[in-house]
Design a protein around this motif. Sequence first.
Motif, PDB file in Angstrom:
ATOM      1  N   LYS A  47      58.210  56.259  83.192  1.00 12.14           N
ATOM      2  CA  LYS A  47      58.548  57.584  82.669  1.00 12.14           C
ATOM      3  C   LYS A  47      59.573  58.319  83.558  1.00 12.14           C
ATOM      4  O   LYS A  47      60.449  58.996  83.040  1.00 12.14           O
ATOM      5  N   SER A  48      59.465  58.180  84.879  1.00 12.50           N
ATOM      6  CA  SER A  48      60.340  58.960  85.775  1.00 12.50           C
ATOM      7  C   SER A  48      61.818  58.743  85.452  1.00 12.50           C
ATOM      8  O   SER A  48      62.604  59.682  85.450  1.00 12.50           O
ATOM      9  N   ASP A 143      56.411  66.726  83.816  1.00 15.47           N
ATOM     10  CA  ASP A 143      55.735  65.448  84.051  1.00 15.47           C
ATOM     11  C   ASP A 143      54.225  65.690  84.055  1.00 15.47           C
ATOM     12  O   ASP A 143      53.776  66.790  84.340  1.00 15.47           O
ATOM     13  N   GLU A 144      53.460  64.654  83.738  1.00 15.59           N
ATOM     14  CA  GLU A 144      51.996  64.777  83.660  1.00 15.59           C
ATOM     15  C   GLU A 144      51.631  65.948  82.744  1.00 15.59           C
ATOM     16  O   GLU A 144      50.768  66.780  83.073  1.00 15.59           O
TER      17      GLU A 144
END
Length: 420
Positions: A47-48, A143-144
Amino acid sequence: MTKDVNLTEPLKQYFGFDSFKGDQEAIIRNLLAGNDTFVLMPTGGGKSLCYQLPSLLMEGTAIVISPLIALMKNQVDVMNGMSEDGCTAHYLNSSLNKAAIQQVINDVKRGATKLLYVAPESLGKDENVEFLQSIKVSFYAVDEAHCISEWGHDFRPEYRNIRPTISRIGQAPVIALTATATDKVRSDIKKNLGIGEALEFKSSFNRPNLYYEVRSKTQEVDRNIIMFIKQHAGKSGIIYCLSRKKVEELSAILKANNIKAEPYHAGLDSATRSQTQDDFLMERIDVIVATIAFGMGIDKPDVRFVIHYDIPKSLEGYYQETGRAGRDGGEGLCITFYSNKDLQKLEKFMEGKPVSEQDIGRQLLLETAAYAESSVCRRKMLLHYFGEEYTEDNCHNCDNCLHPKTKREAKEALLIVLKA
Ligand code: ADP
Ligand code: MG
């Protein structure tokens, strides 16, 4: 940015990868086109890169909202290792002093910073909002993103303030990323971030190399675990317990049985915790006995087993915690101990909480219990929970597929569980 811009070149140049994984390229193109984007991809899916790469190609600075300070530092170090002047990425959080913050602000202002990681609680601070209003934001990456939802496994109230803060700072596309894919969490994220129109990219959540097994928890559980670890001597594993007390007790028992184990929970001081984490990563110890405080963002690719000493509070948490096994694609054994007594204990524990929390908690718990007691393929059930249909008759990698119970055995096993 034009549609046919070449992305493989910067992928190779900045990250050293030859090709994109899964939907990465389509995700990046959607973001480059200026659209809100929603990424549902299991842990380890990559994902990053979906925000790191476009940040390098777009004008301005991308704001990355991420919950963990340790994780932030790690990502920033990696990004900066790739650039010549070493200031492509920065972070803003409570660990920085005034001088360090000024340095970050200076770098961002002179346009050297492509990625700025910000902790959610820092984002909303007036001085940061003011500063961010004064720069060109290329996009926001959350993110998250499941931290926004009470239905997720790691709810963080600060995440609820992200949308209002973004609106104060200024308009730019939003990309939300999570490894949580239940419908409730998904709709919470969209609603809360105001990205109802975002294009959704969802990858499969199946982890074929993970073996799932549920054992009934009896008086013998400690001996069971010791035997299991001795059968897998020298391999790395994590054992999750619900309470700090149990973490301490079990790690002491394992040590007394010559197993290289250490406890990990939020009640230990941070130096001890980071020492234990390092020891685990460097393989000076084999087993970490932990509460769920351990694991998020830990990238040890060869964790060979994850044991749940107590039934997890939700299937979502179970999936995330077991997901830390076998990230390298090799063996990952996920063993859960389950008893009705534990279930009752957890239910009782919830009585002290506010009613709305109780309702959510009970329902999540019941779903876990149904999973534990079922004789259906575990993989099928887990994927179903994430809205994904698993069509194989036999996954060949869970207890229920490898050792299907006869009806009578299933009934007897259930009785044992109910009595325990
Ligand atoms: P996630 O956040 O989805 O859990 P990460 O962004 O941490 O995953 O990436 C997981 C691993 O995959 C990292 O080691 C990363 O370097 C690697 N990775 C990401 N994209 C690619 C790619 N296109 N090719 C090869 N490896 C990749
Ligand atoms: Mg990630």
